[in-house]
Design an enzyme around this catalytic site. Sequence first.
Site, PDB file in Angstrom:
ATOM      1  N   LYS A  90       0.872  -1.172   0.000  1.00 19.06           N
ATOM      2  CA  LYS A  90       0.000   0.000   0.000  1.00 19.06           C
ATOM      3  C   LYS A  90       0.909   1.222   0.000  1.00 19.06           C
ATOM      4  CE  LYS A  90      -3.208  -0.252   3.164  1.00 19.06           C
ATOM      5  NZ  LYS A  90      -4.435  -0.056   2.365  1.00 19.06           N
ATOM      6  N   GLU A  99      -2.824   3.117   8.942  1.00 17.46           N
ATOM      7  CA  GLU A  99      -3.571   1.956   8.457  1.00 17.46           C
ATOM      8  C   GLU A  99      -3.122   0.683   9.161  1.00 17.46           C
ATOM      9  OE1 GLU A  99      -4.717   3.033   3.850  1.00 17.46           O
ATOM     10  OE2 GLU A  99      -2.654   2.436   4.284  1.00 17.46           O
TER      11      GLU A  99
END
Length: 222
Positions: A90, A99
């Site tokens: 990511k 996250e």
Amino acid sequence: MSISKFIVQQAISLIKPGMTVGFGGGSTVGLLVKESANLVNQIQVLTPSPTTRQLATVLGYTVIDPQYCDRIDIAFDGCDQLDHRHSALKSGGGIHTNEKIIATLADEYWLLAPKNRLVTQFSTDIPLVLEVLPKALALVMHRVAALGGQPTVRTASNRDGLTLTDNGNLLIDCHFPSYNQLSNINQQLSALAGVVETSFFDHLITNAILGDPDTNTINYLY
């Protein structure tokens, strides 16, 4: 109906009243937040994304801060790529540290993505991104290069200067000629002084809902 809506329909069925739910960033997760509005008074929400936080607040969700939460029932997020070993890269949003906090807090961490993002080998077109304390910039740049990578400090697109994360740190995009040793490279960089987090989610994915836009079908990764 778009494939994103098919994915969202499957994800909604996993959310139950009374849950604490994590919502990441991206358009598919944003659609999930909107489509889950019938649960707005029955769940509490955490998010690492400022955009998702704003949307959830406007829709009336109770949004809580991760620093006051020690467990999440289920969380949903997107990714650039994921593999069958339940790992993911990511890189785009630069919020991977926050996250990862959500992912680690969650009993179940689900990725929502097009089917073509499930790969057998991660593409080197996608950088490994490091969130780095400013004082460690030279140290980290040198170590990445020593490991065979090409590090680039991310610059801001809307102003003159470097990109700063929500935590006030720098982002370094690291391109490697091969990801055959990605897990090992990730471990070495994660242990380096000044590296806050990397964008490689090593075996952190619980499940994934993958949509095939060509056939309008859904596949699952368990």
